[in-house]
Design an enzyme around this catalytic site. Structure first.
Site, PDB file in Angstrom:
ATOM      1  N   GLU A 197       0.826  -1.204   0.000  1.00  0.00           N
ATOM      2  CA  GLU A 197       0.000   0.000   0.000  1.00  0.00           C
ATOM      3  C   GLU A 197       0.866   1.263   0.000  1.00  0.00           C
ATOM      4  O   GLU A 197       0.530   2.276  -0.596  1.00  0.00           O
ATOM      5  CB  GLU A 197      -0.925   0.010   1.227  1.00  0.00           C
ATOM      6  N   HIS A 224     -10.447  -6.500   8.914  1.00  0.00           N
ATOM      7  CA  HIS A 224     -11.235  -6.382   7.690  1.00  0.00           C
ATOM      8  C   HIS A 224     -12.521  -5.609   7.951  1.00  0.00           C
ATOM      9  O   HIS A 224     -13.475  -5.741   7.226  1.00  0.00           O
ATOM     10  CB  HIS A 224     -11.578  -7.775   7.135  1.00  0.00           C
TER      11      HIS A 224
END
Lengths: 321, 397
Positions: A58, A125
């Site tokens: 990322e 998540h």
């Protein structure tokens, strides 16, 4: 014909790719695989060379996006889960957010974060990070709660010259459907009155708007008419619409899926209390997830976050004051 | 009996859907919480979807070999209300369409179930309840309209523990606005505020008839002639000079004694009352007070009192007898403990023990309204008796 929240996001991206040659999509498995949630399904085929797979970094993804922006491009970065954006946090808040302030070079990147929990998604998540990014000057943070807003706000996000954190809610991907895509929309920075009311105001964003509406429906047969404000964008936050709503109702309940400390709910209450103290007929209240990491087990997950039931209960308590 | 949906879970990172490959139970079976119900296949592995709770499998809504998205409803479990609550399961079902066009419709019958005034057991935030709680919004509106808490006395509160909510208030104002209203003068509003502040103390009253024959006899020969109220004022001054405690001010646990015997008297003016002061009334004789008294009355009636003519007095005298009243219970000024009142003089029968019969006398009621924190009935009675005794010898005042 009906279109889901996810399909609206896909349509918006297709539209953006079609209309502006500077736009490209970059993320993990967005190309041939069509994205972890299928948000970019078939787009690589339709727009060759514009939908590119990234390494699992990322940090690198955002860094590349900032570089591309400096070169005049308009990247859309797909994070697989909002939770994973944190390896790229430095690039977002220190590079992207400050670029224009330091160099006068705009940074028109759009970072798509799938936020929010689904049953069984667990602590890595499920996170909603909108207040974390909203804290930094220089970022725009959007939280569409409807299919229509998922479409039009993503289009506007790509058009905005500032870095935009686009918080798309995973739970809404398949659950929310609309009949068609909108041809016009409220601008970014304007909140929407999702339900008109008289007795109290619930301010929410993202998936919580749907739970708030369900709670309002539960309270209506009891004689209470609850107004629901959908913030739509967390930053800039539409204080005027919220204030006008509290002026009508005198009572405020802020609901957020994220944790209490420094959340969007805290920001809304701080503004209303300091600027609109004389509008409040009762102390403002907030309802957030419990101050613990998001649990894995579905039953713990349900107990951890605001639900239609707990929103209605909090609303009743506030109405009784 | 609530129905709990079986939802396709998030089976793994980046899994969007899965294919149903095997049913491990059939509708009608009793199942336990976390029991495997349906086997599904993803591109990574075969896994089981488990039951959210104990109950009876009501129905399966999916087909073998079909794929369904994460979050899709695969079936329903019928369970008890207790089980659903115990597990913290939220009952109804998947969210429907986007609600952009949906507006709340106003209540069909126009009314609403109002809140119960007693709210035992509810987590009401501290202090946000009760008749004396004024919310910020209520305070802002009251300020806007120039109202004080005393103005709310007549409004029933429907909020927690009887609090006046903003809705109660606005209804009250709307009701008032339907009636004829006129502007109150500044004097009226000032007096209203003074009386409200005075009334926050416990006020009590005592009374004593006083024979005015000696005073009327004195007036026949005196030049100039003192009025009964001035006579009472001078008598009160002498009595307070002897013992000033009744005119003290109670502040906390201290009694603040007056430094000079300055006594005010009430003069009625249009829509209100002026209270000019006779300074050092204990140090000047009655005959020397007549001219200053008359002058102050004229100034008051023509509304030309200088600022130093009012204020700083320790007690007030009011002659309500001029209205023809025999009895009244005035309220002392907020900063004073006493107001002495004099009623109208009337012919009354008085028992003369010497003659053994009733004889006519001129009698008026002397009343004393007092702050019961500063003095009790006994002290009030003794003060009135002293004033009455002094008024029996007006030539000595």
């Amino acid at each position: 014909m009906s279109i889901t929240y996810l399909e609206a996001i896909r349509e918006a991206q297709a539209h953006a790719l079609r209309d502006d040659p500077r736009v490209f999509i970059y993320g993990q498995d967005v190309g041939a695989f069509g994205g972890a949630f299928k948000a970019t399904k078939n787009l690589a085929k339709e727009f060759p060379g514009r939908v590119l797979d990234s390494p699992i970094s990322e940090d690198a993804m955002i860094g590349l996006a900032v570089g591309a922006a400096i070169e005049g491009l308009r990247p859309i970065i797909e994070m697989q889960f909002a939770d994973f954006s944190t390896p790229g946090f430095n690039q977002i808040v220190n590079q992207a957010a400050t670029l224009f302030w330091r160099t006068k070079v705009p940074c028109p990147i759009t970072v798509r974060l799938p936020v929010g929990g689904t049953p069984g998604s667990g602590p890595f998540h499920s996170q909603c990070l909108e207040s974390v990014y909203a804290h930094y000057p220089g970022l725009v943070v959007l939280t569409p709660a409807t299919v229509e807003d998922a479409y039009s706000m993503l289009l506007e996000a790509v058009a905005i010259d500032d870095p935009v954190i686009f918080c798309e809610h995973k739970f809404l991907y398949y659950h929310l459907k609309a009949e068609k895509l909108p041809s016009e929309a409220l601008p970014v920075g304007k909140a929407r009155i999702a339900r008109e009311g008289r007795d109290m105001t619930i301010v929410a964003h993202g998936a919580m708007v749907q739970d708030a509406l369900a709670a309002a429906a539960e309270l209506s047969p009891e004689g209470w008419e609850v107004e629901v404000v959908d913030l739509r964008s967390v930053k800039p936050l539409d204080t005027d619409t919220v204030m006008a709503s509290v002026a009508r109702t005198g009572r405020l309940l802020c609901v957020g899926e994220s944790w209490p400390w420094g959340g969007v709910t805290a920001e809304v209450i701080a503004r209303v209390t300091s600027e609109g103290y004389g509008l409040l007929d009762a102390p403002p209240q907030r309802l957030n997830a419990r101050d613990t990491p998001v649990p894995y087990h579905p039953n713990l997950w349900t107990a951890h976050r605001p639900t239609t039931r707990s929103i209605a209960a909090a609303a009743r308590n506030l109405l009784r004051i | 009996m609530p129905q709990i949906p079986i939802i396709m879970p998030q089976l793994g990172e980046s899994i969007a859907e899965a294919k149903v490959v095997n049913f491990l139970v059939k509708p009608g079976d009793t199942v336990e919480a976390d029991q495997d119900l349906i086997e599904v296949e993803t591109n990574k592995a075969t896994m089981a979807v488990t039951s959210p709770c104990h109950g009876r499998l009501e129905k399966l809504t999916v087909q073998l070999s079909e794929s369904y998205a994460v979050g899709a409803v695969l079936g329903q479990i019928e369970t008890t209300q207790e089980e659903a609550v115990r597990l913290g399961l939220d009952v109804p079902g998947p969210v429907k369409t986007s609600d952009t066009d949906r507006l709340g419709k106003p209540d069909a019958n126009g009314g609403k179930n109002r809140v119960q005034p007693t709210v035992r057991g509810l987590p009401v935030p501290a202090n946000a309840a009760g008749a004396s709680y004024l919310s910020p919004r209520l305070k802002a509106r009251m300020h806007e309209l120039g109202l004080s808490a005393a103005d709310l006395a007549g409004i029933p509160g429907s909020g927690a523990a009887g609090r006046v909510t903003i809705e109660d208030f606005e209804k009250f104002i709307a009701h008032l606005e339907k009636q004829r209203m006129s502007q109150a003068s500044t004097m009226r509003v000032t007096v209203a505020d003074a009386m409200r502040r005075s009334w926050t103390r416990p006020i009590a009253h005592v009374g004593l008839p006083v024979c005015l024959d000696p005073l009327f006899a004195y007036r026949k020969i005196a030049r100039p002639k003192p009025g009964p109220a001035l006579c009472a004022l001078r008598a009160l001054a002498v009595a307070l000079a002897e013992n000033s405690a009744p005119a003290g001010r109670l502040v906390g646990s201290k009694i603040v004694h007056p430094s000079s015997i300055d006594i005010a008297f009430a003069v009625e003016a249009e829509d209100g009352v002026f209270v000019p002061v006779i300074r050092d009334a204990d140090k000047r004789l009655l005959k020397d007070l007549i001219a200053p008294y008359d002058e102050l009355v004229d100034l008051a009636r023509s509304r030309k009192l200088p600022p130093d003519a009012t204020g700083g007095s320790i007690a007030t005298v009011t002659n309500f007898g001029t209205f023809g009243l025999e009895w009244a219970t005035p309220i002392p000024l907020p900063e004073q403990a006493l107001v002495l009142g004099m009623g109208a003089a009337r012919h009354k029968p008085h028992w003369d023990g010497v003659k053994g019969q009733f004889v006519p006398i001129m009698e008026a009621n002397l009343t004393l309204s007092f702050d019961h924190r500063v003095l009790d009935g006994g002290a009030a009675g003794r003060l009135l008796q002293r004033v009455s005794d002094l008024m029996a010898h007006p030539e000595k005042l």
